[in-house]
Design a protein around this motif. Structure first.
Motif, PDB file in Angstrom:
ATOM      1  N   THR A   1      86.756   6.636  43.340  1.00  0.00           N
ATOM      2  CA  THR A   1      87.414   5.590  42.553  1.00  0.00           C
ATOM      3  C   THR A   1      88.928   5.661  42.713  1.00  0.00           C
ATOM      4  O   THR A   1      89.584   4.654  43.011  1.00  0.00           O
ATOM      5  CB  THR A   1      87.033   5.711  41.064  1.00  0.00           C
ATOM      6  OG1 THR A   1      85.619   5.596  40.940  1.00  0.00           O
ATOM      7  CG2 THR A   1      87.721   4.659  40.231  1.00  0.00           C
ATOM      8  N   TYR A   2      89.480   6.843  42.516  1.00  0.00           N
ATOM      9  CA  TYR A   2      90.933   7.009  42.636  1.00  0.00           C
ATOM     10  C   TYR A   2      91.404   6.728  44.062  1.00  0.00           C
ATOM     11  O   TYR A   2      92.458   6.129  44.278  1.00  0.00           O
ATOM     12  CB  TYR A   2      91.364   8.411  42.210  1.00  0.00           C
ATOM     13  CG  TYR A   2      91.508   8.566  40.730  1.00  0.00           C
ATOM     14  CD1 TYR A   2      92.737   8.430  40.110  1.00  0.00           C
ATOM     15  CD2 TYR A   2      90.411   8.861  39.925  1.00  0.00           C
ATOM     16  CE1 TYR A   2      92.887   8.570  38.742  1.00  0.00           C
ATOM     17  CE2 TYR A   2      90.534   9.012  38.554  1.00  0.00           C
ATOM     18  CZ  TYR A   2      91.774   8.866  37.964  1.00  0.00           C
ATOM     19  OH  TYR A   2      91.903   9.007  36.609  1.00  0.00           O
ATOM     20  N   PHE A   3      90.627   7.175  45.040  1.00  0.00           N
ATOM     21  CA  PHE A   3      90.985   6.978  46.442  1.00  0.00           C
ATOM     22  C   PHE A   3      91.009   5.492  46.774  1.00  0.00           C
ATOM     23  O   PHE A   3      91.941   5.012  47.435  1.00  0.00           O
ATOM     24  CB  PHE A   3      89.983   7.722  47.337  1.00  0.00           C
ATOM     25  CG  PHE A   3      90.339   7.679  48.800  1.00  0.00           C
ATOM     26  CD1 PHE A   3      91.230   8.593  49.327  1.00  0.00           C
ATOM     27  CD2 PHE A   3      89.777   6.726  49.644  1.00  0.00           C
ATOM     28  CE1 PHE A   3      91.562   8.570  50.680  1.00  0.00           C
ATOM     29  CE2 PHE A   3      90.106   6.694  50.993  1.00  0.00           C
ATOM     30  CZ  PHE A   3      91.003   7.613  51.509  1.00  0.00           C
ATOM     31  N   ILE A   4      90.007   4.758  46.330  1.00  0.00           N
ATOM     32  CA  ILE A   4      89.940   3.318  46.606  1.00  0.00           C
ATOM     33  C   ILE A   4      91.138   2.600  45.983  1.00  0.00           C
ATOM     34  O   ILE A   4      91.781   1.768  46.634  1.00  0.00           O
ATOM     35  CB  ILE A   4      88.604   2.727  46.102  1.00  0.00           C
ATOM     36  CG1 ILE A   4      87.455   3.224  46.994  1.00  0.00           C
ATOM     37  CG2 ILE A   4      88.643   1.208  46.059  1.00  0.00           C
ATOM     38  CD1 ILE A   4      86.068   2.914  46.464  1.00  0.00           C
ATOM     39  N   VAL A   5      91.452   2.940  44.742  1.00  0.00           N
ATOM     40  CA  VAL A   5      92.601   2.311  44.079  1.00  0.00           C
ATOM     41  C   VAL A   5      93.885   2.642  44.838  1.00  0.00           C
ATOM     42  O   VAL A   5      94.713   1.759  45.105  1.00  0.00           O
ATOM     43  CB  VAL A   5      92.696   2.760  42.602  1.00  0.00           C
ATOM     44  CG1 VAL A   5      94.021   2.335  41.985  1.00  0.00           C
ATOM     45  CG2 VAL A   5      91.528   2.205  41.803  1.00  0.00           C
ATOM     46  N   HIS A   6      94.032   3.883  45.212  1.00  0.00           N
ATOM     47  CA  HIS A   6      95.235   4.313  45.935  1.00  0.00           C
ATOM     48  C   HIS A   6      95.367   3.572  47.263  1.00  0.00           C
ATOM     49  O   HIS A   6      96.432   3.031  47.592  1.00  0.00           O
ATOM     50  CB  HIS A   6      95.183   5.816  46.150  1.00  0.00           C
ATOM     51  CG  HIS A   6      96.303   6.394  46.950  1.00  0.00           C
ATOM     52  ND1 HIS A   6      97.430   5.725  47.310  1.00  0.00           N
ATOM     53  CD2 HIS A   6      96.492   7.629  47.471  1.00  0.00           C
ATOM     54  CE1 HIS A   6      98.241   6.492  48.004  1.00  0.00           C
ATOM     55  NE2 HIS A   6      97.685   7.646  48.120  1.00  0.00           N
ATOM     56  N   GLU A   7      94.303   3.528  48.029  1.00  0.00           N
ATOM     57  CA  GLU A   7      94.333   2.866  49.333  1.00  0.00           C
ATOM     58  C   GLU A   7      94.545   1.358  49.192  1.00  0.00           C
ATOM     59  O   GLU A   7      95.254   0.749  49.996  1.00  0.00           O
ATOM     60  CB  GLU A   7      93.050   3.153  50.117  1.00  0.00           C
ATOM     61  CG  GLU A   7      92.930   4.583  50.584  1.00  0.00           C
ATOM     62  CD  GLU A   7      94.020   5.000  51.560  1.00  0.00           C
ATOM     63  OE1 GLU A   7      94.357   4.215  52.478  1.00  0.00           O
ATOM     64  OE2 GLU A   7      94.552   6.115  51.401  1.00  0.00           O
ATOM     65  N   ALA A   8      93.937   0.758  48.181  1.00  0.00           N
ATOM     66  CA  ALA A   8      94.119  -0.676  47.948  1.00  0.00           C
ATOM     67  C   ALA A   8      95.579  -0.981  47.604  1.00  0.00           C
ATOM     68  O   ALA A   8      96.142  -1.975  48.088  1.00  0.00           O
ATOM     69  CB  ALA A   8      93.201  -1.151  46.836  1.00  0.00           C
TER      70      ALA A   8
END
Length: 115
Positions: free
Chosen positions: A42-49
């Motif tokens: 979840t955190y990774f997706i938000v960060h990459e987005a």
């Protein structure tokens, strides 16, 4: 490692600020804890987005889950390379000490022959 500790490391993992030992323990925990893996995801997706928004990429449809898997594989390779490097460094250090000791003994022996 417990889940609370792992959850506290998520942001540091994403920012690549974990020590080698922390990184290794964190990745080992993720392999056995789907809850913490999902938290990281979840955190990774938000960060990459957010990064993608900042960069105004042409192709906004990235497979973030695949990117996370790639990142984890990259970090595992990093850990492996660091361990190999550390072992090789230790071996070279021991060899160097042996060579220096040999030459020291050789030189002392040569000096004693002249005296």
């Amino acid at each position: 490692m417990d889940c609370r500790t792992a959850e506290e490391m998520v942001t540091r993992y994403i920012n690549h600020t974990l020590t080698l030992e922390e990184l290794e323990e964190f990745l080992e925990h993720l392999e056995s804890c789907s809850s913490c893996y999902e938290e990281l995801e979840t955190y990774f997706i938000v960060h990459e987005a957010m990064l993608q928004l900042d960069e105004d990429e042409e192709d906004p449809m990235l497979d973030f889950k695949h990117l996370l898997e790639q990142d984890i594989r990259k970090e595992k390779r990093y850990i492996y390379k660091k361990k190999v490097t550390n072992v090789l460094s230790a071996i070279l250090f021991v060899i160097l000490i042996g060579v220096v000791t040999f030459f020291f003994v050789f030189i002392v022996t040569q000096i004693r022959q002249f005296l």
